[in-house]
Design a protein around this motif. Structure first.
Motif, PDB file in Angstrom:
ATOM      1  N   ALA A 112       0.818  -1.214   0.000  1.00 13.54           N
ATOM      2  CA  ALA A 112       0.000   0.000   0.000  1.00 13.54           C
ATOM      3  C   ALA A 112       0.853   1.265   0.000  1.00 13.54           C
ATOM      4  CB  ALA A 112      -0.932   0.002   1.207  1.00 13.54           C
ATOM      5  N   PHE A 113       2.014   1.214   0.665  1.00 16.60           N
ATOM      6  CA  PHE A 113       2.922   2.359   0.678  1.00 16.60           C
ATOM      7  C   PHE A 113       3.195   2.838  -0.742  1.00 16.60           C
ATOM      8  CE2 PHE A 113       7.178   3.981   0.121  1.00 16.60           C
ATOM      9  CZ  PHE A 113       7.319   4.915   1.133  1.00 16.60           C
ATOM     10  N   PHE A 114       3.413   1.892  -1.644  1.00 14.83           N
ATOM     11  CA  PHE A 114       3.827   2.239  -3.001  1.00 14.83           C
ATOM     12  C   PHE A 114       2.672   2.773  -3.842  1.00 14.83           C
ATOM     13  CE2 PHE A 114       6.765  -0.963  -1.396  1.00 14.83           C
ATOM     14  CZ  PHE A 114       7.967  -0.285  -1.559  1.00 14.83           C
ATOM     15  N   TYR A 115       1.426   2.469  -3.459  1.00 13.31           N
ATOM     16  CA  TYR A 115       0.282   3.043  -4.169  1.00 13.31           C
ATOM     17  C   TYR A 115       0.252   4.559  -3.966  1.00 13.31           C
ATOM     18  CZ  TYR A 115      -1.659  -1.586  -5.091  1.00 13.31           C
ATOM     19  OH  TYR A 115      -1.846  -2.859  -5.547  1.00 13.31           O
ATOM     20  N   GLY A 116       0.555   4.992  -2.759  1.00 13.60           N
ATOM     21  CA  GLY A 116       0.651   6.432  -2.525  1.00 13.60           C
ATOM     22  C   GLY A 116       1.940   7.011  -3.061  1.00 13.60           C
ATOM     23  N   TYR A 117       3.008   6.246  -2.961  1.00 13.16           N
ATOM     24  CA  TYR A 117       4.345   6.686  -3.380  1.00 13.16           C
ATOM     25  C   TYR A 117       4.375   7.034  -4.856  1.00 13.16           C
ATOM     26  CZ  TYR A 117       9.504   6.561  -3.132  1.00 13.16           C
ATOM     27  OH  TYR A 117      10.834   6.870  -3.146  1.00 13.16           O
ATOM     28  N   ILE A 118       3.703   6.220  -5.669  1.00 12.29           N
ATOM     29  CA  ILE A 118       3.718   6.451  -7.118  1.00 12.29           C
ATOM     30  C   ILE A 118       2.942   7.708  -7.500  1.00 12.29           C
ATOM     31  CG2 ILE A 118       1.626   5.115  -7.663  1.00 12.29           C
ATOM     32  CD1 ILE A 118       3.112   3.997 -10.069  1.00 12.29           C
ATOM     33  N   PHE A 119       1.987   8.089  -6.676  1.00 10.17           N
ATOM     34  CA  PHE A 119       1.110   9.209  -6.996  1.00 10.17           C
ATOM     35  C   PHE A 119       1.857  10.535  -6.988  1.00 10.17           C
ATOM     36  CE2 PHE A 119      -2.040  12.461  -5.761  1.00 10.17           C
ATOM     37  CZ  PHE A 119      -2.945  12.309  -6.797  1.00 10.17           C
ATOM     38  N   THR A 120       2.873  10.679  -6.128  1.00 10.66           N
ATOM     39  CA  THR A 120       3.555  11.970  -5.969  1.00 10.66           C
ATOM     40  C   THR A 120       4.949  12.008  -6.572  1.00 10.66           C
ATOM     41  OG1 THR A 120       4.208  11.253  -3.745  1.00 10.66           O
ATOM     42  CG2 THR A 120       2.275  12.673  -3.913  1.00 10.66           C
ATOM     43  N   GLN A 121       5.361  10.977  -7.317  1.00  8.10           N
ATOM     44  CA  GLN A 121       6.689  10.990  -7.916  1.00  8.10           C
ATOM     45  C   GLN A 121       6.854  12.122  -8.935  1.00  8.10           C
ATOM     46  OE1 GLN A 121       9.510   8.989  -7.270  1.00  8.10           O
ATOM     47  NE2 GLN A 121       8.256   8.589  -5.474  1.00  8.10           N
ATOM     48  N   LEU A 122       5.992  12.146  -9.934  1.00  6.03           N
ATOM     49  CA  LEU A 122       6.094  13.181 -10.955  1.00  6.03           C
ATOM     50  C   LEU A 122       5.784  14.562 -10.387  1.00  6.03           C
ATOM     51  CD1 LEU A 122       4.472  11.368 -14.007  1.00  6.03           C
ATOM     52  CD2 LEU A 122       6.887  11.860 -13.628  1.00  6.03           C
ATOM     53  N   ALA A 167      -0.723   4.119   2.428  1.00  5.00           N
ATOM     54  CA  ALA A 167      -0.793   4.826   1.151  1.00  5.00           C
ATOM     55  C   ALA A 167      -0.513   6.320   1.335  1.00  5.00           C
ATOM     56  CB  ALA A 167      -2.161   4.626   0.506  1.00  5.00           C
ATOM     57  N   LEU A 168      -1.041   6.911   2.409  1.00  3.20           N
ATOM     58  CA  LEU A 168      -0.753   8.317   2.701  1.00  3.20           C
ATOM     59  C   LEU A 168       0.718   8.534   3.020  1.00  3.20           C
ATOM     60  CD1 LEU A 168      -3.845   9.288   4.905  1.00  3.20           C
ATOM     61  CD2 LEU A 168      -3.379   9.974   2.542  1.00  3.20           C
ATOM     62  N   LEU A 169       1.315   7.591   3.753  1.00  2.00           N
ATOM     63  CA  LEU A 169       2.734   7.670   4.054  1.00  2.00           C
ATOM     64  C   LEU A 169       3.554   7.638   2.770  1.00  2.00           C
ATOM     65  CD1 LEU A 169       4.990   7.632   6.252  1.00  2.00           C
ATOM     66  CD2 LEU A 169       4.894   5.140   6.137  1.00  2.00           C
ATOM     67  N   GLY A 170       3.145   6.785   1.828  1.00  2.00           N
ATOM     68  CA  GLY A 170       3.829   6.745   0.545  1.00  2.00           C
ATOM     69  C   GLY A 170       3.723   8.051  -0.212  1.00  2.00           C
ATOM     70  N   THR A 435       8.573   2.304  -8.535  1.00  2.00           N
ATOM     71  CA  THR A 435       7.486   2.180  -7.573  1.00  2.00           C
ATOM     72  C   THR A 435       6.441   1.170  -8.030  1.00  2.00           C
ATOM     73  OG1 THR A 435       7.826   4.503  -6.980  1.00  2.00           O
ATOM     74  CG2 THR A 435       5.775   3.483  -6.265  1.00  2.00           C
ATOM     75  N   ILE A 436       6.239   1.074  -9.337  1.00  2.00           N
ATOM     76  CA  ILE A 436       5.316   0.062  -9.848  1.00  2.00           C
ATOM     77  C   ILE A 436       5.783  -1.328  -9.427  1.00  2.00           C
ATOM     78  CG2 ILE A 436       4.442  -1.029 -11.949  1.00  2.00           C
ATOM     79  CD1 ILE A 436       4.507   1.747 -13.267  1.00  2.00           C
ATOM     80  N   SER A 437       7.085  -1.566  -9.532  1.00  2.00           N
ATOM     81  CA  SER A 437       7.603  -2.861  -9.075  1.00  2.00           C
ATOM     82  C   SER A 437       7.464  -3.000  -7.570  1.00  2.00           C
ATOM     83  CB  SER A 437       9.067  -3.021  -9.492  1.00  2.00           C
ATOM     84  OG  SER A 437       9.896  -2.059  -8.871  1.00  2.00           O
ATOM     85  N   GLY A 438       7.581  -1.878  -6.840  1.00  2.00           N
ATOM     86  CA  GLY A 438       7.371  -1.928  -5.399  1.00  2.00           C
ATOM     87  C   GLY A 438       5.937  -2.266  -5.032  1.00  2.00           C
ATOM     88  N   ILE A 439       4.996  -1.896  -5.891  1.00  2.00           N
ATOM     89  CA  ILE A 439       3.598  -2.252  -5.672  1.00  2.00           C
ATOM     90  C   ILE A 439       3.374  -3.740  -5.929  1.00  2.00           C
ATOM     91  CG2 ILE A 439       1.252  -1.935  -6.554  1.00  2.00           C
ATOM     92  CD1 ILE A 439       1.992   0.981  -7.136  1.00  2.00           C
ATOM     93  N   ILE A 440       3.930  -4.209  -7.034  1.00  2.00           N
ATOM     94  CA  ILE A 440       3.653  -5.572  -7.460  1.00  2.00           C
ATOM     95  C   ILE A 440       4.418  -6.602  -6.637  1.00  2.00           C
ATOM     96  CG2 ILE A 440       3.714  -7.174  -9.415  1.00  2.00           C
ATOM     97  CD1 ILE A 440       3.579  -4.735 -11.264  1.00  2.00           C
ATOM     98  N   ALA A 441       5.702  -6.321  -6.353  1.00  2.00           N
ATOM     99  CA  ALA A 441       6.573  -7.339  -5.755  1.00  2.00           C
ATOM    100  C   ALA A 441       6.072  -7.876  -4.412  1.00  2.00           C
ATOM    101  CB  ALA A 441       7.993  -6.800  -5.632  1.00  2.00           C
ATOM    102  N   PRO A 442       5.765  -7.026  -3.399  1.00  2.00           N
ATOM    103  CA  PRO A 442       5.306  -7.594  -2.122  1.00  2.00           C
ATOM    104  C   PRO A 442       3.994  -8.364  -2.251  1.00  2.00           C
ATOM    105  CG  PRO A 442       5.973  -5.308  -1.848  1.00  2.00           C
ATOM    106  CD  PRO A 442       5.892  -5.563  -3.316  1.00  2.00           C
ATOM    107  N   THR A 443       3.090  -7.865  -3.121  1.00  2.00           N
ATOM    108  CA  THR A 443       1.834  -8.577  -3.329  1.00  2.00           C
ATOM    109  C   THR A 443       2.091  -9.925  -3.992  1.00  2.00           C
ATOM    110  OG1 THR A 443       0.688  -6.460  -3.580  1.00  2.00           O
ATOM    111  CG2 THR A 443      -0.459  -8.422  -4.348  1.00  2.00           C
ATOM    112  N   ALA A 444       3.008  -9.935  -4.974  1.00  2.00           N
ATOM    113  CA  ALA A 444       3.356 -11.191  -5.643  1.00  2.00           C
ATOM    114  C   ALA A 444       3.966 -12.182  -4.663  1.00  2.00           C
ATOM    115  CB  ALA A 444       4.318 -10.915  -6.792  1.00  2.00           C
TER     116      ALA A 444
END
Length: 494
Positions: A112-122, A167-170, A435-444
């Protein structure tokens, strides 16, 4: 034609000045004077800031084991009985066991961290280019610290609330690394870029190294909520020092020496930085840039391996090797001290090779990327075959995390080489892929290991190794170490 010749002559003079500065720079460092400079103080401040940031990021990876230690492993269906024997005798702390999600749900929480993390990268890369890196990085760190203090409360409400808080922390931490790159674009001379940035980013793995055993001890003697209270409070206090100690660029620093300011400004003169990129971005040219795609693909593949180990290594130590929580914290932290040392040493070595003109910038970036992606892949494959050999498993995991640190002098800072003017925004782009890989990897990991632990973990390691090899081949083929035409000021203004 005459104007073009004058520009070419000026660039040649700047390159000559940069080469002349190298012996002087090396002499200063040998005498120890350079280490007391403003730019090295910035590196030290960023080192501790990223230490705090990663402490806030990774604490849940270990703490979730203490939070869920009341779950009955027998409730999981089809779990393999071919597991390593339990060799631990110490029981984890028995307090605060009310939070008990299933294994697959734990993977979602850690992702979940990475779902928020990806939102604010750009957004972080764009904002830092407009408003500066100091304010944005400090705000992200302060928000992260405040949210960490609320984690026990969210966990008490249930898994959904904890997932939302992560997600907010991310989102809060998503602006930190783009802002850091924006700062370094104004502070790091090209011949010192690897060592300064690697030393700063070594704080990430040093924070992980300290957090895992510290969190394990706190969980056992105080209870897991105190992990979040202590780390969140420490982060809030550190933010005061950040805003007092850091300045946006050398011109703003009240205590920098005239000699150091002149050295930094002259060494960056051919980088066409400007004060910021403003509102104008050559987005179409960026999309067509193969060197940028090479960095992005390498980020995705390498970060899959890194984040898989970062978030799931404590789970592997607990579920497969059966270390108790104190052993888990210590052994999960061990690979990160190797990564910390490797990051610093590889930065120094890369700058040495460049200052001695032994390799081109492109060759140095590809060399360190190759070592940093190939060796970890081989180590993970080895881990999948050692079975219950505890010593061998820890050794290969340590080798993997140590070797991956060499990417810090490779594609990790390649943005600064190809487009220093847009370094923060480019980091936002490539970190989005990571970050996309950070989202997928722990879930995988959660789904692959929920049915059969040993074969599931073997598949986890094979997938990470295969992705790393693909990313390396793509980067070696298309990577570059020179400033791209679209990143030059005159092109950007057209």
């Amino acid at each position: 034609m005459q104007q073009r010749a004058e520009i070419t002559e000026a660039e040649d003079c700047l390159k000559a000045d940069e080469e002349d500065a190298a012996p002087l720079l090396n002499q200063q460092l040998l005498l120890g004077k350079g280490l007391c400079s403003a730019r090295y103080c910035l590196a030290l401040t960023l080192h501790f800031s990223l230490f705090i940031a990663y402490s806030l990021r990774v604490n849940l990876s270990l703490t979730i084991i203490a939070m869920t230690n009341g779950t009955d492993p027998g409730s999981l269906s089809n779990v393999s009985t071919d597991l390593c024997p339990d060799h631990s005798h110490t029981q984890p702390n028995g307090s605060h066991r009310e939070f008990t999600p299933e294994v697959s749900t734990q993977g979602i929480i850690l992702s979940a961290f990475f779902y928020g993390y990806i939102f604010t990268q750009l957004l972080g890369g764009y904002w830092s280019g407009m408003f500066g890196g100091k304010l944005l990085l400090g705000s992200g760190l302060l928000s992260s610290s405040a949210l960490t203090l609320l984690t026990p409360f969210a966990a008490g409400l249930g898994a959904a609330y904890l997932t939302g808080l992560q997600a907010l922390l991310g989102m809060a931490q998503g602006v930190i690394f783009p802002a850091q790159y924006t700062l370094w674009a104004k502070w790091a001379p090209p011949l010192e870029r690897s060592r300064l940035m690697n030393f700063a980013e070594a704080g990430c793995t040093f924070g992980t190294f300290i957090t895992f055993p510290a969190a394990a001890i706190i969980c056992q003697y105080l209870g897991w909520p105190y992990v979040f209270y202590i780390l969140g409070g420490t982060g809030c206090v550190w933010c005061v020092f950040w805003f007092l100690l850091v300045y946006e660029d050398p011109a703003c620093h009240p205590r920098i020496s005239a000699r150091e300011k002149e050295y930094i400004v002259s060494s960056l003169a051919n980088q066409v930085l400007g004060n910021s990129h403003g509102r104008s971005l050559p987005l179409l040219a960026m999309m067509k840039s193969l060197p940028l795609w090479a960095i992005a693909i390498a980020y995705f593949c390498n970060d899959w391996l890194f984040y898989m180990l970062l978030t799931s290594m404590p789970t592997y130590m607990n579920d497969v090797l059966h270390f108790d929580i104190r052993e888990n914290g210590l052994l999960s932290a061990l690979p990160y001290i190797g990564n910390w040392l490797g990051t610093i040493v590889s930065g120094l070595l890369a700058d040495f090779l460049l200052s001695k003109h032994l390799f081109s910038m492109t060759m140095v970036r590809k060399l360190f990327s190759g070592l940093g992606m190939l060796l970890p892949a081989a180590s993970l494959v080895a881990v999948s075959y050692v079975g219950c050999n505890y010593t061998a498993a820890v050794i290969f995991l340590t080798l993997s995390m140590t070797a991956i640190s060499m990417c810090g002098a490779g594609f990790n800072i390649n943005h600064m080489d190809i487009a220093p003017r847009y370094a923060g925004f480019l980091l936002g782009i490539t970190n989005t892929f990571g970050t996309i890989s950070g989202i997928i990897a722990p879930t995988a990991v959660g789904f692959l290991t929920s049915q059969d632990l040993l074969s599931g973990w073997r598949n986890v390691f094979f997938v990470a190794a295969a992705l790393n090899l693909f990313g390396l081949l793509f980067y070696v083929t298309f990577g570059n170490g020179t400033i791209q035409d679209w990143a030059r000021e005159d092109t950007a203004l057209q």
